[in-house]
Write a protein that holds these residues in place. Structure first.
Motif, PDB file in Angstrom:
ATOM      1  N   THR A 167      -1.223  -5.312   5.977  1.00 12.03           N
ATOM      2  CA  THR A 167      -1.692  -4.066   5.381  1.00 12.03           C
ATOM      3  C   THR A 167      -0.514  -3.133   5.134  1.00 12.03           C
TER       4      THR A 167
ATOM      5  N   GLU B 245      -6.896  -0.256   4.730  1.00  8.04           N
ATOM      6  CA  GLU B 245      -6.399  -0.049   6.090  1.00  8.04           C
ATOM      7  C   GLU B 245      -6.754  -1.214   6.987  1.00  8.04           C
TER       8      GLU B 245
ATOM      9  N   ARG C 185       0.749   0.716   2.617  1.00  6.33           N
ATOM     10  CA  ARG C 185       0.655   1.503   1.402  1.00  6.33           C
ATOM     11  C   ARG C 185       1.374   0.780   0.259  1.00  6.33           C
TER      12      ARG C 185
ATOM     13  N   SER D 118      -6.447  -4.191  -6.334  1.00  4.54           N
ATOM     14  CA  SER D 118      -6.198  -2.781  -6.620  1.00  4.54           C
ATOM     15  C   SER D 118      -6.356  -2.452  -8.101  1.00  4.54           C
TER      16      SER D 118
ATOM     17  N   ARG E  38      -4.112  -3.318   0.328  1.00  3.88           N
ATOM     18  CA  ARG E  38      -3.850  -1.890   0.482  1.00  3.88           C
ATOM     19  C   ARG E  38      -4.863  -1.225   1.401  1.00  3.88           C
TER      20      ARG E  38
END
Length: 501
Positions: free
Chosen positions: A299, A410, A301, A333, A408
């Motif tokens: 995981t 969490e 950012r 994403s 991406r």
């Protein structure tokens, strides 16, 4: 043949000389090698003069057949030996090797039609046994063995391509003839078993396995390979439960290397030692008997280097997964994430499923994927996953397989998964990355470390900054630091230093 004229010499030694020079065309062949080939370990005292005579006669023969457009000497003396300077495709062997390579490449790209065409073109070059009518010495004998092995491999590739094209009914008789000529060749037997099974002649397929097993026991005292045993077991299970989901016996076993889809490992990868060690501990080990694969979720950012970490870890672990490695971008994403149905289609083709035999329904395709991965040791990288629902149908049904997921999100709630967070690089790691990207030995370490701090240790930010600096020059490193740093000094005129362009 030369220019459409048969110039085959009558003398056996001259035939052997022509064969040796042609097989190694455009490469010098040393005189001792020629003597060893023509006369063996006990050459006569007149071997060298006789060789010179053969060379003279061969040059004369080639000169008589040369056209007016031919320029230069075809048979030349070079480096204490002789070299036949001719185009590669002028020798059938070299054309055969090129076509065989093109066929394997086409099959690797899942283009069975082109692969089959190239194989047929290559096999058409054979007009009998290799070097028939030539008295072979040690070198030519080795060439004969290699050529025969290459021919069998092309034949195997042809059968594989035709199976993928759904031509199993047409292949049964040819495969039966081939397996009788080469009774212990497991590749041909495996393909015959697959073809028979697809023709609903499963009992005959099982009988072929038992015939091979008996021969191997009697002649060599060995068992069939693990993959052939697995296919036999699948046929037995399918026979006992005909109403089950499609069995992997309907999938041809792919020839050559297992699928290897991992992108190239990043050459400038730095750091992440702790994360890589954790990946290894999580994914490698003996089967747990749970029937579920190991899952590692990375995981972080955007820009944290999740994909680079996943690929680097996969390359380190690749030797533990000998049934192949698969990679796909799930586009989680993006506005249009990848559909599991489409991903499974690509994966099944990669491990050998013909396009014509893939089920259309998502549930049936997922069932086929689980059935075909139950006994495999696969490593799969899913990049940019959206959710557990997207991943669940894609997981292999084997506790010997492993999966690496980047996301991406969490967290991804996948049963039994381990999570590794991609965090910012340490200052020394970031400085090493920036230095490698700049390739500028004059860059000052202090400035590099300041830049890493200002980039927050984010790999993508470091790479973007390196691109800007490469477009200018290393001398601007210090002004860049001044520009990015808070509270930068002002000039004597009271204005802040301008941003470097």
């Amino acid at each position: 043949m030369w220019g459409g004229t048969d110039i085959t010499p009558n003398a056996q030694k001259l035939r052997a000389l022509v064969a040796l020079l042609a097989l190694r065309s455009n490469t010098p062949v040393q005189v001792p090698e020629i003597v060893d080939e023509l006369w063996g370990d006990a050459p006569p005292g007149s071997a060298i003069p006789t060789l010179h005579t053969h060379i003279y006669n061969l040059r004369k023969l080639l000169a008589n057949c040369a056209s007016e457009d031919d320029s230069g000497e075809v048979l030349r003396t070079e480096q204490r030996g002789y070299v036949l300077r001719i185009p590669p495709d002028a020798v059938d062997v070299h054309r055969f090797d090129r076509l065989a390579q093109e066929a394997r490449a086409a099959l690797g790209r899942d283009d069975p039609e082109r692969a089959a065409d190239r194989c047929l073109e290559a096999l058409a070059l054979w007009r009998g046994a290799a070097l028939a009518g030539v008295s072979t010495g040690p070198q030519l004998s080795a060439h004969v063995v290699r050529l025969e092995e290459a021919r069998l491999h092309v034949l195997e590739t042809k059968f594989e391509a035709q199976l993928r094209l759904g031509q199993h009914r047409d292949l049964v008789s040819e495969l039966k003839e081939t397996t009788r000529t080469h009774p212990t060749h497991e590749g041909f037997v495996r393909q015959l078993m697959v073809a028979l099974d697809r023709c609903d002649r499963r009992a005959e397929a099982i009988a072929e396995y038992r015939r091979l097993r008996g021969l191997l026991h009697e002649q060599l005292g060995v068992e069939p390979s693990a993959s052939l045993k697995r296919l036999h077991q699948e046929l037995l299970v399918t026979s006992a439960a005909p109403d089950r989901a499609p069995s992997p016996s309907h999938l041809p076993r792919r020839l050559g290397d297992p699928p290897a889809q991992l992108p190239a490992a990043p050459a400038d990868f730095v750091g992440r030692g702790e994360e890589l060690d954790r990946c290894g501990r999580s994914l490698v080990g003996e089967g747990r008997g749970t029937g579920s694969c190991r899952v590692l979720v990375i995981t972080g950012r955007p820009g944290m280097g999740k994909t680079a970490l996943a690929i680097r870890a996969a390359h380190r672990l690749r030797p533990h997964f000998d049934d192949g490695q698969l990679f796909t971008d799930l586009r989680g994403s993006s506005r249009r994430p990848a559909e599991p149905h489409d991903v499974l289609g690509g994966f099944l083709r990669a491990i050998g499923a013909p396009v014509h035999h893939l089920p259309d329904g998502p549930d049936a395709r997922a069932a086929l994927w689980r059935a075909n991965t139950a006994q495999r040791r696969l490593l799969i990288v899913f990049d940019d996953a959206a959710s557990p629902d997207q991943l669940q149908p894609l997981l292999p049904a084997s506790d010997r397989s492993a999966v690496i997921v980047t996301t991406r999100a969490e967290r991804l709630d996948l049963p039994g998964s381990t999570t590794v967070a991609a965090v910012p690089l340490r200052v020394d790691e970031g400085a090493a990355l920036l230095c490698a990207l700049l390739d500028e030995p004059t860059a000052e370490g202090a400035n590099l470390e300041q830049l890493v701090v200002l980039c927050g240790g984010v790999p993508l930010a470091i790479r973007s900054l390196a691109g800007l600096l490469r477009a200018s020059c290393a001398s601007l490193l210090h002004p860049v630091v001044l520009r990015l740093a808070p509270g930068r000094p002002e000039s004597s005129t009271g204005r802040k230093e301008p941003c470097p362009r």
